[in-house]
Motif scaffolding. Structure first.
Motif, short mmCIF file in Angstrom:
data_model
loop_
_atom_site.label_atom_id
_atom_site.label_comp_id
_atom_site.label_asym_id
_atom_site.label_seq_id
_atom_site.Cartn_x
_atom_site.Cartn_y
_atom_site.Cartn_z
N ARG A 130 0.84 -1.20 0.00
CA ARG A 130 0.00 0.00 0.00
C ARG A 130 0.88 1.25 0.00
O ARG A 130 1.15 1.82 1.06
CB ARG A 130 -0.92 0.00 1.22
N PRO A 131 1.31 1.70 -1.18
CA PRO A 131 2.08 2.95 -1.24
C PRO A 131 1.22 4.14 -0.83
O PRO A 131 0.00 4.06 -0.84
CB PRO A 131 2.49 3.07 -2.71
N SER A 132 1.86 5.26 -0.52
CA SER A 132 1.13 6.43 -0.04
C SER A 132 0.18 7.01 -1.09
O SER A 132 -0.71 7.76 -0.76
CB SER A 132 2.11 7.51 0.42
N GLY A 133 0.35 6.67 -2.37
CA GLY A 133 -0.52 7.18 -3.42
C GLY A 133 -1.92 6.63 -3.39
O GLY A 133 -2.81 7.12 -4.08
N GLY A 134 -2.17 5.59 -2.59
CA GLY A 134 -3.51 5.06 -2.45
C GLY A 134 -3.79 3.81 -3.25
O GLY A 134 -4.78 3.13 -2.99
N GLU A 164 -3.43 -0.01 -4.18
CA GLU A 164 -3.02 -1.23 -3.48
C GLU A 164 -2.58 -2.27 -4.51
O GLU A 164 -3.24 -2.47 -5.52
CB GLU A 164 -4.19 -1.77 -2.66
N ASP A 175 9.18 2.94 2.86
CA ASP A 175 8.04 3.75 3.30
C ASP A 175 6.70 3.20 2.81
O ASP A 175 5.65 3.78 3.07
CB ASP A 175 8.20 5.21 2.87
N VAL A 176 6.72 2.07 2.10
CA VAL A 176 5.49 1.44 1.61
C VAL A 176 4.92 0.53 2.70
O VAL A 176 5.60 -0.36 3.21
CB VAL A 176 5.77 0.62 0.33
N GLU A 177 3.68 0.79 3.08
CA GLU A 177 3.01 -0.07 4.05
C GLU A 177 2.79 -1.43 3.39
O GLU A 177 2.40 -1.52 2.23
CB GLU A 177 1.66 0.53 4.44
N HIS A 178 3.08 -2.51 4.13
CA HIS A 178 2.91 -3.85 3.56
C HIS A 178 2.39 -4.81 4.61
O HIS A 178 2.53 -4.59 5.81
CB HIS A 178 4.22 -4.36 2.95
#
Length: 85
Positions: free
Chosen positions: A21-25, A27, A51-54
């Motif tokens: 889930r990158p910050s750009g929205g 998925e 910095d990418v949520e995973h």
């Protein structure tokens, strides 16, 4: 550490998807259980910045086999080349 590299081996399993889930929205989902056929001579991979949520979803059947590397910037002056490959 600036990122991660995940190698996924072709083992039979269901579930265990890697969700990015990158910050750009947007998925992204890497489903190695569906993408890689057992017995085929190949390896899947995913690379992403730190910095990418995973998240890795639960494996519901079989075994998911991966190797994960933390990626770091190195100092080129102190890097040594192997004697042989």
């Amino acid at each position: 550490m600036f990122g991660s590299l995940v190698l996924a081996f072709p083992t039979p399993h269901k579930g265990g998807e890697l969700v990015l889930r990158p910050s750009g929205g947007t998925e992204y989902v890497f489903d190695s259980g569906s993408a890689l056929s057992p017995g085929e001579p190949r390896v899947g991979y995913a690379a992403f910045f730190s910095d990418v949520e995973h998240e890795v979803l639960p494996v519901t059947e079989g075994s998911r086999v991966t190797v994960t590397f933390n990626l770091y910037y190195g100092d080129a002056q102190n890097a040594s080349a192997p004697d042989s490959v």
